[in-house]
Design a protein around this motif. Sequence first.
Motif, PDB file in Angstrom:
ATOM      1  N   VAL A 273      32.034  19.102  22.553  1.00  0.00           N
ATOM      2  CA  VAL A 273      31.999  17.476  22.636  1.00  0.00           C
ATOM      3  C   VAL A 273      32.452  17.253  23.882  1.00  0.00           C
ATOM      4  CG1 VAL A 273      32.245  15.284  21.695  1.00  0.00           C
ATOM      5  CG2 VAL A 273      31.724  17.399  20.323  1.00  0.00           C
ATOM      6  N   TRP A 292      37.052   5.029  20.119  1.00  0.00           N
ATOM      7  CA  TRP A 292      36.374   6.344  20.725  1.00  0.00           C
ATOM      8  C   TRP A 292      37.656   7.481  20.386  1.00  0.00           C
ATOM      9  CZ3 TRP A 292      36.099   6.600  27.079  1.00  0.00           C
ATOM     10  CH2 TRP A 292      35.567   7.813  27.360  1.00  0.00           C
ATOM     11  N   GLY A 295      36.725   8.551  16.903  1.00  0.00           N
ATOM     12  CA  GLY A 295      35.647   9.488  16.960  1.00  0.00           C
ATOM     13  C   GLY A 295      35.893  10.713  17.262  1.00  0.00           C
ATOM     14  N   LEU A 299      35.443  14.203  14.966  1.00  0.00           N
ATOM     15  CA  LEU A 299      34.638  15.439  15.350  1.00  0.00           C
ATOM     16  C   LEU A 299      35.694  16.788  15.502  1.00  0.00           C
ATOM     17  CD1 LEU A 299      32.242  13.968  17.962  1.00  0.00           C
ATOM     18  CD2 LEU A 299      31.605  14.431  15.881  1.00  0.00           C
ATOM     19  N   LEU A 412      30.311  12.402  23.662  1.00  0.00           N
ATOM     20  CA  LEU A 412      30.766  11.065  23.003  1.00  0.00           C
ATOM     21  C   LEU A 412      31.347  10.048  23.888  1.00  0.00           C
ATOM     22  CD1 LEU A 412      30.928  10.118  19.886  1.00  0.00           C
ATOM     23  CD2 LEU A 412      33.433  10.680  20.249  1.00  0.00           C
ATOM     24  N   THR A 413      30.764   8.680  23.967  1.00  0.00           N
ATOM     25  CA  THR A 413      31.279   7.612  24.480  1.00  0.00           C
ATOM     26  C   THR A 413      31.235   6.476  23.692  1.00  0.00           C
ATOM     27  OG1 THR A 413      29.398   6.597  25.432  1.00  0.00           O
ATOM     28  CG2 THR A 413      30.076   8.597  26.706  1.00  0.00           C
ATOM     29  N   LEU A 468      29.487   4.119  18.343  1.00  0.00           N
ATOM     30  CA  LEU A 468      29.921   5.122  19.139  1.00  0.00           C
ATOM     31  C   LEU A 468      28.466   5.535  19.785  1.00  0.00           C
ATOM     32  CD1 LEU A 468      32.586   7.025  17.396  1.00  0.00           C
ATOM     33  CD2 LEU A 468      32.964   5.854  19.291  1.00  0.00           C
ATOM     34  N   VAL A 470      26.347   8.868  21.215  1.00  0.00           N
ATOM     35  CA  VAL A 470      26.069  10.425  21.244  1.00  0.00           C
ATOM     36  C   VAL A 470      25.124  10.623  22.293  1.00  0.00           C
ATOM     37  CG1 VAL A 470      25.904  12.510  20.074  1.00  0.00           C
ATOM     38  CG2 VAL A 470      26.952  11.090  19.033  1.00  0.00           C
ATOM     39  N   ALA A 484      25.845  12.726  15.234  1.00  0.00           N
ATOM     40  CA  ALA A 484      25.686  11.280  14.503  1.00  0.00           C
ATOM     41  C   ALA A 484      25.989  11.226  13.147  1.00  0.00           C
ATOM     42  CB  ALA A 484      24.529  10.776  15.119  1.00  0.00           C
ATOM     43  N   LEU A 487      29.701  11.744  12.206  1.00  0.00           N
ATOM     44  CA  LEU A 487      30.482  10.480  12.530  1.00  0.00           C
ATOM     45  C   LEU A 487      30.183   9.555  11.527  1.00  0.00           C
ATOM     46  CD1 LEU A 487      29.759  10.348  16.482  1.00  0.00           C
ATOM     47  CD2 LEU A 487      31.915  10.547  15.491  1.00  0.00           C
TER      48      LEU A 487
END
Length: 501
Positions: A273, A292, A295, A299, A412-413, A468, A470, A484, A487
């Motif tokens: 990621v 963030w 998240g 992960l 991921l952002t 979040l 993806v 996703a 998450l």
Amino acid sequence: MNNMPNSSSELTKLTLKAAVDGLKAKTFSSTELTNAFIGAIETANPALNAYVELTFDKAREQAAASDAKLAKGEGGALEGAPLGIKDLYCTAGVRTTACSGILENFVPTYESTVTQNLWDQGAVMLGKLNMDEFAMGSSNETSKWGSVVNPWKSRGSNAPLTPGGSSGGSASAVAADLCLAATASDTGGSIRQPAAFTGTVGIKPTYGRCSRYGMVAFASSLDQAGPITKTVEDAAIMLQVMCSHDVKDSTSLDLAIPDFSSFLGKSVKGLRVGIPDEYRLDGIPAEIDALWEQGIAWLKDAGAEIVRISLPHTKYALPCYYIIAPAEASSNLARYDGMRYGHRAEGVTSLTDTYEMSRSEGFGKEVKRRIMIGTYVLSAGFYDAYYVKALKVRRRIAEDFTKAFETCDVILTPATPSSAFELGDAAKAADPVAMYLNDVFTVTTNLAGLPGLSVPAGLDSQGLPLGLQVIGKALDEGTVLNIASVLEKAAGFTTKPGRWW
């Protein structure tokens, strides 16, 4: 039959997956489900303004036809499921305005490919959903039919909030249980930003996965159809039906559509990621940053490997987007001239006056602004300085992603730089650039043609949803959906907006 939801409000709370399963099991009928949504819309729409065109008679007819099929054990993947359709998709015999005065009375004689795919699989149409005019906006305040209101409220405040844009009607309707799922479209973040603002799931697939035929065009090289849904699983189901190759759209990809649902629940162990340094922006609320980090931790816990990456041209993405998109818009919107269809000015004496007055009266302020910008950057003296340069920057942005994906599988952002803001926000109204900054995390994927998804992952201190994002490799929606879903499970986001309407 004993586990049948005991009230219409419980029926409307169902996910698309649960509704489709319940219909197939004959736990309830499509007519019951459709009537439950019609009741919910009649109650909520005066307050939320999510629907601009109601097609209840058509919905009841479609539901009855679905019930007849389901009774015989037949039917498509969405048989009997009531959906909302963004007013950007042409629907045969049903008014389609793109929420613009220039198309105020336009009734298409043809069906968009995406909506035809939905009807072919048995979906039911509840109506057309509000949006920013011609999909130009980040707050759903540029619609000819008025602003959409977010069903969420800030803690301790009654101020109306934006549902995001341009697919604000789609996001508001899904969040308020006014349809099982909705079609939306994304040119620079118009699926993902509203999804983040309303606690829903929104996915923009790879450019070319969905046909653009019959979608009112904004910026043809950036526009892409996608769904807004209640869950990641629902997004996979909707995407499966919406995507197809289409000879009527030259940019449509002639590739097999994978079974998107089959990717859900797979292990993410060993998946890399990417976390881009350039998305850590100054002035971003601490809550966005904290989410963030959360998240990333989720992960990591699930077995994914976290990799730092660089997307060095990110800072040029917004200026690049706001040259290319208006340039394409000025070209696409030239067809609205008061001649063949749409608004025509009255009392004019010459052909030039007809063009000028029809366009001046028909288009709203933001659309005019973007047409002017687009016409300017395409004009003889500035074409090379602006438009050609923006195309070169776009290529660099795409190359950044290609290079990043050598060391990671997904990125991921955060989905947005804030939670939903108030409608009529004075700072954003006075300064268009402040409004455009809402797209700062989303436009890069449109410029590069990549899939991106927003998944609700938490609430801010005001009790408002945050998402979040993806981002995946081209054509790798499956991995995006899988990440996703991990998450989604870790976040356990089940909060719904309180009913105030």
